[in-house]
Design an enzyme around this catalytic site. Structure first.
Site, short mmCIF file in Angstrom:
data_model
loop_
_atom_site.label_atom_id
_atom_site.label_comp_id
_atom_site.label_asym_id
_atom_site.label_seq_id
_atom_site.Cartn_x
_atom_site.Cartn_y
_atom_site.Cartn_z
N ARG A 36 0.88 -1.19 0.00
CA ARG A 36 0.00 0.00 0.00
C ARG A 36 0.90 1.22 0.00
O ARG A 36 1.71 1.41 0.92
CB ARG A 36 -0.92 -0.01 1.22
N ARG A 56 -13.64 -8.51 1.10
CA ARG A 56 -12.21 -8.28 0.87
C ARG A 56 -11.43 -9.55 1.22
O ARG A 56 -10.51 -9.93 0.50
CB ARG A 56 -11.71 -7.11 1.74
#
Ligand code: CP
Ligand code: NVA
Length: 310
Positions: free
Chosen positions: A101, A292
């Protein structure tokens, strides 16, 4: 599938394969026969905050038999300026895969190139592919299919979440409407890449500043924060510019009866969505969050699956 760096770089077939497997992962959770990440250690390297992505990857990797180390970018030498190319070559010699990320899309792409291990984009400024794969799973779960549906994104139409939606719409047969003020619409260069003139196949894209027109008859109303991570200095300006692009009860009435309201979370009630609409649609929104886990377990499994020799 070698990496999941973006939906731009993911084929329609691979998207559909992930979604099929995600449904199986969900229905067989807790009694998986295969543990494809056994004897593997995956690195999660995050330069931005996260609740859902971090927890879902940590749980998912463990459920698939693997081990995981979480590396906050500021705690490793990357945060003191060690180049991503060097960090990647170190992690690539010790770990079996990486979930990143960060800010620039080029950083995940460079990491994948230099580490030579399967690499997953867990959100960049350019895309949030894992989110949209879980969202497609959620739409299909709640509405039976996403094919032929109208999905309307409202808010900052230039950030990672709508951009991954845009790439999904370029490959799958649904209509994506993006309602945003002119300054917050997708970069025309990206639109031209995703929907070149004469394009055959895939879905339809409508970009407008008219949120009521975009909401009318939609199957899904979708929103995201007005101030994405990294844009905090622009908060005041963004909140003023995007103030009318809110999902409220009156807007929901314009959508199809039974339309879904979706949010990738975290949500700011009273900004992009009212508290009333959020709570009325909390089941869908938290199913997105749960999916997710299932979608990412599908991605992880496919990335480590043996490939047929070329
Ligand atoms: N939607 C999402 O990616 O949430 P986190 O930022 O909490 O991971
Ligand atoms: N657009 C948001 C998504 C958060 C999951 C951000 O980048 O902060």
């Amino acid at each position: 599938m070698q990496h999941l760096l973006s939906l731009e770089a993911t084929s329609r077939d691979d998207i559909l394969t992930v979604l099929d497997l995600a449904v199986k992962m969900k229905s067989t959770r807790g009694r998986h026969e295969a543990h494809p990440l056994r004897h593997q250690c995956w690195a999660l390297m995050f330069s931005k905050s996260s609740t859902r992505t971090r927890v879902s990857f940590e749980v998912g990797i463990r459920e698939l038999g693997g081990d995981v180390i979480f590396l906050a970018a500021d705690d490793i030498q990357l945060g003191r300026g060690e180049p991503i190319e060097d960090t990647a070559r170190v992690i690539g010699r010790m770990c079996h895969g990486a979930v990143i990320r960060t800010f620039g899309q080029d950083e995940v792409e460079n990491f994948a190139k230099f580490s030579r291990i399967p690499t997953i984009n867990a959100l960049t400024d350019g895309e949030h592919p894992c989110q949209i794969l879980a969202d497609l799973q959620t739409v299909a779960e709640k509405l039976g299919t996403f094919s032929g549906k109208v999905i309307t994104f409202i808010g900052d139409g230039a950030c990672n979440v709508p951009l991954s939606w845009l790439w999904a719409a370029s490959k799958l047969d649904f209509e994506l409407r993006i309602a945003a003020p002119a300054h917050y619409q997708p970069d025309p260069a990206i639109v031209a890449r995703a929907f070149p003139p004469g394009k055959i196949g895939g879905g339809k894209l409508v970009i407008t500043d008219d949120l009521k027109a975009a909401a009318r008859g939609a199957d899904v109303l979708y929103t995201d924060v007005w101030v994405s991570m990294g844009k905090e200095e622009e908060s005041e300006y963004r909140i003023a510019q995007l103030a009318s692009y809110q999902i409220d009860a009156a807007l929901v009435k314009l959508a199809k009866p039974g339309a879904l309201v979706m949010h990738c979370l975290p949500a700011y009630r009273g900004k992009e969505i009212t508290a009333e609409v959020f709570e009325a649609h909390a089941d869908t929104i938290f199913t997105q969050a749960e999916n997710r886990l299932h979608a990412q377990k599908a991605i992880l499994s496919l990335l480590v699956a043996p490939r047929a020799p070329k």
